[in-house]
Design an enzyme around this catalytic site. Sequence first.
Site, PDB file in Angstrom:
ATOM      1  N   PRO A 155       0.809  -1.220   0.000  1.00 60.77           N
ATOM      2  CA  PRO A 155       0.000   0.000   0.000  1.00 60.77           C
ATOM      3  C   PRO A 155       0.846   1.276   0.000  1.00 60.77           C
ATOM      4  O   PRO A 155       0.505   2.256  -0.675  1.00 60.77           O
ATOM      5  CB  PRO A 155      -0.817  -0.117   1.297  1.00 60.77           C
ATOM      6  CG  PRO A 155      -0.906  -1.590   1.528  1.00 60.77           C
ATOM      7  CD  PRO A 155       0.421  -2.138   1.093  1.00 60.77           C
ATOM      8  N   TYR A 156       1.954   1.255   0.723  1.00 64.53           N
ATOM      9  CA  TYR A 156       2.836   2.430   0.756  1.00 64.53           C
ATOM     10  C   TYR A 156       3.490   2.637  -0.600  1.00 64.53           C
ATOM     11  O   TYR A 156       3.528   3.757  -1.125  1.00 64.53           O
ATOM     12  CB  TYR A 156       3.896   2.237   1.839  1.00 64.53           C
ATOM     13  CG  TYR A 156       4.943   3.327   1.874  1.00 64.53           C
ATOM     14  CD1 TYR A 156       4.628   4.602   2.322  1.00 64.53           C
ATOM     15  CD2 TYR A 156       6.253   3.076   1.456  1.00 64.53           C
ATOM     16  CE1 TYR A 156       5.587   5.610   2.357  1.00 64.53           C
ATOM     17  CE2 TYR A 156       7.215   4.064   1.487  1.00 64.53           C
ATOM     18  CZ  TYR A 156       6.879   5.327   1.938  1.00 64.53           C
ATOM     19  OH  TYR A 156       7.833   6.321   1.955  1.00 64.53           O
TER      20      TYR A 156
END
Length: 296
Positions: A155-156
Amino acid sequence: MSVVLITGASSGFGALTARALARAGHTVYASMRATTDRNAAAVAEAAAFSDHHNVDLRTIELDVQSQASADVAVAKIIAAHGALDVLVHNAGHMVTGPTEAFTPEEIAHVYDINVLGTQRVNRAALPHMRARGNGLVVWIGSSSTRGGTPPYLGPYFAAKAGMDALAISYAAELARFNIETSIVVPGSFTHGTNHFAHSGRPADEATVKAYDERYAGLMEQVSQRLAELAPPDADVAEVAAAVVRIVQTPHGKRPFRVHIDPADDGSEVVSVVADRIRAEFLTRIGLDDLLHPGLR
């Protein structure tokens, strides 16, 4: 000297950059959330640094998740100085864990900080820069956008890639307003920042447990291997120094992208090709003026 606003400057790259720019003679606004609460100590440290070094380092409340907060912060700076010369997009949030374990809402939260946060601050700051016909926007990206991408950071990484794409589009769209863009690309510094220590975790513990059966200790292994890749003299302050060099380079001469990647994960190799293709394509379609700032 310039008036500079840095987002997410309570610690890490942001705090280091704020101090480095202040010591270089600029008026720097180190923005952060909760200046009277959770980040009160960071506010006090910035004030002590300013007094000790006799520099102009100030703190200001700014939550990149709130358009109203961004609007108020920028308005205060404009009221005090009549201009904002440099905007540094640094605010970000890292999460670690198996990607499946994050709910859509949790991933949306990562995007909200890392991507939409830049849009909120841009909408507050860019009208003033456009009206003046001058300015610099610096984006603090990540080598993960185009380099080696270990698992459990999905996600990052996706959010940083989204921010990079936004920065590239903005570069062309702001050029005719004489607003310059530079993207700083740090590698995986495992010391000197709080990224890993303060990273978020997924709430779905059952899915995390299922992955642990096959990937036990993976995040610790990734952190260890990344630390081993970096040379012993890798200094996170080099990211701040790179921003200072960009700000102090004459307008129109600044680099589009600068890598600070001691682990050398391959990002720079890919970015050189990608940025060349971008320049060649804009030239082919007759928009090569968008590669450099200048009033039209």
